[in-house]
Design an enzyme around this catalytic site. Structure first.
Site, PDB file in Angstrom:
ATOM      1  N   LEU A  44       1.067  -1.096   0.470  1.00 58.44           N
ATOM      2  CA  LEU A  44      -0.129   0.011   0.417  1.00 58.44           C
ATOM      3  C   LEU A  44       0.603   1.426  -0.158  1.00 58.44           C
ATOM      4  O   LEU A  44       1.744   1.535   0.640  1.00 58.44           O
ATOM      5  CB  LEU A  44      -0.867  -0.036   1.456  1.00 58.44           C
ATOM      6  CG  LEU A  44      -1.501  -0.922   1.705  1.00 58.44           C
ATOM      7  CD1 LEU A  44      -2.373  -0.922   2.714  1.00 58.44           C
ATOM      8  CD2 LEU A  44      -2.798  -1.251   0.137  1.00 58.44           C
ATOM      9  N   SER A  45       0.073   2.564   0.074  1.00 60.19           N
ATOM     10  CA  SER A  45       1.425   3.875  -0.521  1.00 60.19           C
ATOM     11  C   SER A  45       1.461   3.959   0.783  1.00 60.19           C
ATOM     12  O   SER A  45       2.658   4.249   1.152  1.00 60.19           O
ATOM     13  CB  SER A  45       0.188   4.870  -0.692  1.00 60.19           C
ATOM     14  OG  SER A  45      -0.736   5.158   0.370  1.00 60.19           O
ATOM     15  N   GLU A  46       1.009   3.534   1.616  1.00 60.61           N
ATOM     16  CA  GLU A  46       1.808   3.584   3.316  1.00 60.61           C
ATOM     17  C   GLU A  46       1.456   2.986   4.724  1.00 60.61           C
ATOM     18  O   GLU A  46       0.238   1.996   4.605  1.00 60.61           O
ATOM     19  CB  GLU A  46       1.766   4.856   4.687  1.00 60.61           C
ATOM     20  CG  GLU A  46       1.851   6.534   3.273  1.00 60.61           C
ATOM     21  CD  GLU A  46       3.222   7.127   3.654  1.00 60.61           C
ATOM     22  OE1 GLU A  46       3.594   6.180   4.638  1.00 60.61           O
ATOM     23  OE2 GLU A  46       3.956   7.254   2.499  1.00 60.61           O
ATOM     24  N   THR A  47       1.918   1.993   5.072  1.00 61.54           N
ATOM     25  CA  THR A  47       2.137   1.319   6.051  1.00 61.54           C
ATOM     26  C   THR A  47       2.061   1.929   7.766  1.00 61.54           C
ATOM     27  O   THR A  47       3.812   2.413   8.073  1.00 61.54           O
ATOM     28  CB  THR A  47       2.946  -0.687   6.157  1.00 61.54           C
ATOM     29  OG1 THR A  47       1.966  -1.039   5.079  1.00 61.54           O
ATOM     30  CG2 THR A  47       2.741  -1.034   7.367  1.00 61.54           C
TER      31      THR A  47
END
Length: 264
Positions: A44-47
């Site tokens: 995902l774009s961020e974790t």
């Protein structure tokens, strides 16, 4: 060892819209290599990774490729998880220690309000590759701490962009924000899109931290401190912004879409 991981769609009140982020509330410290591997696996774009620290939480953000200094949607998702999963009382403030200092979040009815540092951009001369990669003329180009802001003539140009991502990847910044005033009668004030191929995100669906620069940028032009931004990605998302001196209040909603167990 098992680790709960929760996926949240941020800056939306509908599943499968907004910007998805994974959130791990850790019971013990984990090293950066492990966190980067998890982020790459989630893709995902961020974790976000949270670890209780006194009255608050240490918060780290990773894209599939790198750790970043500031992320809005994964902070929104983290606060949502802390309240939803009972780590915090419903009326408690969420307090985060991050690479960008202390950040806080509060609940306001169905909305979550993040208190972030403002990032007033400054006019700059862009590299030729930037405008070549975007393929549209710019009416203004400015630079914040992390990103270029490129203003174009209208919302149709923002929505219709098909940038050369290979060229954008050569530009040594976190990302490129393309923005314009919104069309009349849309219910929001400005639109934007965010491209970050250099940090492993070709296009981010909704970028909270970009609004730390967009808020002062559009506040100056529209002569209002409270604005509504729409990020016109395929998934789309709404961000309410309020400029308060050197801080920006970012308002958004969030919805949990997945809860699972990471097995090591």
């Amino acid at each position: 060892m098992e680790q709960t991981i929760i996926q949240v769609d941020a800056f939306t009140d509908e599943p499968f819209r907004g910007n998805p982020a994974a959130v791990c509330v850790l019971s013990e410290p984990r090293d950066a290599q492990w966190m980067q591997q998890v982020a790459a696996e989630m893709n995902l774009s961020e974790t976000a990774f949270l670890l209780r620290q006194g009255e608050g939480f240490q918060l780290s953000w990773f894209t599939p490729a790198v750790e970043v200094e500031l992320c809005g949607h994964a902070t929104l998702a983290s606060a949502h998880v802390l309240w939803q999963e009972g780590y915090l009382a419903p009326d408690a403030e969420a307090r985060f220690s991050t690479l960008s200092g202390i950040l806080t979040a509060r609940r306001n009815a169905e909305w979550i309000e993040l208190n972030f540092p403002a990032d007033p951009p400054q006019p700059t001369t862009p590299p030729a590759a930037l405008l070549d990669a975007l393929g549209v003329p710019a009416t203004a180009v400015e630079m914040g701490k992390f990103d270029y802001i490129v203003e174009v003539e209208n919302e149709q140009q923002v929505r219709g962009l098909t940038p050369n991502l290979a060229l954008l990847q050569e530009i040594p910044v976190r990302g490129i924000i393309v923005t314009s005033r919104a069309n009349p009668d849309t219910g929001y004030d400005f639109v934007s899109r965010f491209f970050g191929p250099r940090v492993g995100i070709n296009e981010d669906p909704v970028t909270g931290s970009a609004h730390c620069a967009l808020a002062p940028y559009w506040s100056q032009r529209l002569q209002r401190s409270t604005l509504i931004g729409y990020q016109a990605s395929r998934r789309g998302g709404l961000v309410r912004v309020q400029l308060q001196g050197d801080r920006v209040i970012l308002g958004g909603q969030a919805v949990t879409v997945l809860k699972g167990i990471l097995i090591e």
